[in-house]
Design an enzyme around this catalytic site. Structure first.
Site, PDB file in Angstrom:
ATOM      1  N   LYS A  29      21.345   5.182  78.242  1.00 42.93           N
ATOM      2  CA  LYS A  29      22.699   4.828  77.812  1.00 42.93           C
ATOM      3  C   LYS A  29      22.822   3.336  77.538  1.00 42.93           C
ATOM      4  O   LYS A  29      21.989   2.525  77.930  1.00 42.93           O
ATOM      5  CB  LYS A  29      23.713   5.237  78.883  1.00 42.93           C
ATOM      6  N   ARG A  57      19.765  10.930  83.623  1.00 45.06           N
ATOM      7  CA  ARG A  57      18.589  10.865  82.771  1.00 45.06           C
ATOM      8  C   ARG A  57      17.805   9.580  83.048  1.00 45.06           C
ATOM      9  O   ARG A  57      18.284   8.663  83.714  1.00 45.06           O
ATOM     10  CB  ARG A  57      18.999  10.924  81.296  1.00 45.06           C
ATOM     11  N   ASP A  67      31.434   9.121  72.095  1.00 42.47           N
ATOM     12  CA  ASP A  67      30.560   7.946  72.149  1.00 42.47           C
ATOM     13  C   ASP A  67      30.840   6.987  70.997  1.00 42.47           C
ATOM     14  O   ASP A  67      30.599   5.785  71.116  1.00 42.47           O
ATOM     15  CB  ASP A  67      29.087   8.375  72.082  1.00 42.47           C
ATOM     16  N   TYR A 111      20.249   4.054  73.505  1.00 41.67           N
ATOM     17  CA  TYR A 111      21.484   4.341  72.783  1.00 41.67           C
ATOM     18  C   TYR A 111      22.437   3.170  72.968  1.00 41.67           C
ATOM     19  O   TYR A 111      22.538   2.610  74.066  1.00 41.67           O
ATOM     20  CB  TYR A 111      22.151   5.622  73.316  1.00 41.67           C
ATOM     21  N   HIS A 133      25.756   2.754  70.523  1.00 41.91           N
ATOM     22  CA  HIS A 133      27.109   3.153  70.111  1.00 41.91           C
ATOM     23  C   HIS A 133      28.042   1.939  70.094  1.00 41.91           C
ATOM     24  O   HIS A 133      29.067   1.904  70.775  1.00 41.91           O
ATOM     25  CB  HIS A 133      27.658   4.237  71.045  1.00 41.91           C
TER      26      HIS A 133
END
Length: 372
Positions: free
Chosen positions: A75, A15, A270, A94, A96
């Protein structure tokens, strides 16, 4: 503002944080956009497409991290990336953080302002920047589980939908949120016998209406989880506590009561995973076996379908990304939902779930940003 997007470096992550269409929007707002060469090749977007959208193509990620005021990714930053982040820079991706103390420490040391897609909220109490990837991951979970169930892959050797005269596979979906809903839709569409387990009775009623009785629903208790896991051929872990580490709902002890060759797909990996025996895997080595049970725990599942995922993600992140580029930190101060996405700011933890999970002192973003 100068906005940059590096090429993702996590294992089999195809991505990209900004599509050419998104770049065009940033440029239209008067911003300069730097794209690392080949950043979009995983979605079929070459450097020419980005240049045509108004981006400047640079040769390395270092150029992005050194020159840009805001870095947009998909990510969480890897060690080589968080080492290049700096004070006064905005990271929009993201994160996490709850199950990842090393990344958290790296971000704190860097002084960066880090906004996590997965904790940005909306007026309905939803997580609009997480939702599109949850939709993708939920649907992919069934595809991955069906493949893992094949005998050659170590599974039971059972077809999810069965055939006339042969019963379909039993699928247990733990968690009735966005992931669980979309996993159930795929499983039902393939003809499986599906049960959704959730702790919210209103949500179970809603799911019963959505599926018009085509799925079973059960209130989540230890007994219910155990019974459904024991009966299942495929278990989907779809539990989410926003920003926090996922609870371990399937224990190591429960595996002994499961069918040998059954498959467990942990979409919550995740956030640390909701199975006690889960650990993160990659697309190159997606599964492993514990006590005869096949585990699929790929931490970036939507990366397997980057064209769909990148477009869906950019659709969701563009609005807030433009606000950050237009206003800087003032965008966070003025928007409570974007403020909920703020996890780290100049060496301080600003998200309660992350602070609790990792033992840090919580700093209220309102006070740090001088919000009334």
């Amino acid at each position: 503002m100068r906005v940059g997007c590096p090429k993702e470096i996590k294992n089999h992550e195809y991505r990209v944080g900004l599509t050419p269409g998104a770049v065009r929007e940033y440029v239209a707002h008067g911003h300069e956009v730097l794209i690392q060469t080949k950043a979009g090749e995983g979605i079929g977007a070459g450097d020419d497409a980005y240049a045509a959208a108004g981006a400047r193509i640079v040769g390395s990620a270092r150029d992005i991290f050194e020159k840009c005021d805001m870095v947009v990714k998909v990510k969480e930053p890897q060690p080589a990336e968080w080492a290049q982040l700096r004070d006064g820079q905005i990271l929009y991706t993201y994160l996490h953080l709850a199950p990842d103390p090393e990344q958290t420490k790296g971000l704190l040391v860097s002084g960066v302002t880090a906004i996590a897609y997965e904790t940005v909220t909306d007026d309905r109490g939803g997580l609009p920047l997480l939702a599109p990837m949850s939709e993708v991951a939920g649907r992919l979970a069934i595809q991955a589980g069906a493949t893992a169930l094949q005998k050659a892959n170590g599974g039971l050797g059972i077809l999810l939908g069965g055939v006339p005269g042969v019963l379909p596979a039993k699928v247990a979906v733990i968690g009735g949120g966005v992931v669980g809903l979309h996993a159930a839709r795929m499983a039902v569409g393939l003809g499986a016998d599906v049960t959704i387990i959730d702790r919210s009775l209103p949500r179970l009623r809603q799911l019963d209406d959505i599926f018009n009785g085509r799925v079973h629903t059960r209130y989540s208790t230890i007994d219910a989880v155990e019974e459904e896991v024991f009966a299942a051929d495929l278990v989907i872990g779809a539990v989410l506590i926003p920003g926090a580490a996922a609870p371990k709902l399937v224990t190591r002890e429960m595996l002994s009561g499961m069918k040998k060759g059954a498959v467990m797909v942990d979409v919550a990996i995740d956030q640390g995973g909701c199975f006690e025996t889960s650990h993160a895997t990659t697309h190159s080595e997606p599964t492993y076996e514990v006590d005869g049970i096949i585990h699929y725990c790929v931490a970036n599942m939507p990366g397997a379908v980057p064209v769909t995922s990148a477009r869906a993600l950019n659709n969701a992140t563009l609005h807030h990304g433009l606000a950050l580029a237009d206003k800087g930190l003032r965008a966070i101060a003025e928007d409570k939902h974007l403020r909920n996405g703020l996890n780290v700011h100049r060496g301080r933890i600003t998200n309660a779930a992350v602070a609790e999970a990792l033992g840090y002192e919580l700093s209220a973003p309102d006070s740090l940003l001088n919000v009334a």
